[in-house]
Design a protein around this motif. Sequence first.
Motif: not given
Length: 211
Positions: A70-75, A105-112
């Motif tokens: 949910x936190x990275x959905x907009x990005x 999770x935030x860091x791995x999703x950010x990298x992806x």
Amino acid sequence: LTFVKGYVELLLEGNAGPLTDEQKKYLRIVVEKTEVVTELVSSIIFLQQADRVPAKTAVSLTKVARQAVRGCAATVEKAGLTLLEHLPDNLPPVAGDEGRLLQVFDNLLGNAIKFSPDGGQILVTVEDAGTMVRASVSDPGIGIPEDQQERIFERFYQVNGSAKRRFSGVGLGLAIVKRIVETHGGQVWVESEHGKGSTFYFTIPKYEYHG
């Protein structure tokens, strides 16, 4: 650094008088570079804190993963990507610190997101793995050469290929992931083929109830 950025932003807003386009351009560069240094300092502090063994409670890794998604959905949407998830509700809890696991999770999703091409799909999964619960984040990005796959978890190490990144970084995200996972008694690794994407995995021990 926060004060520096704040005052520069006040200048950009015209609070001290009108600015030329060239002055605005230079001040925006100052804001961007201040953000990079702020991120670096925050990451170093977090990396130091990650050495401490966290107070572990029963945590739903599925719930944490959903919060990160949910936190990275907009990005993800802004980047023209699709985020898929396989997050079952019936998995046993893990023994962990919810805030630190969210950071993983935030860091791995950010990298992806950084390394995925336009139109790419990112997949987040959580599944049972015996005494562990295993999570993974897959991306269709540039991939990681085999000889670099161990080194990417070192501090400040970055895979060559910055021209294909969406955002810059300081090379501490995966070091933080490794430190958090290991202080939880788990493991982290990557499976990747250069030019064909990567899947990052990590495991966290299941919570044992003591009644």
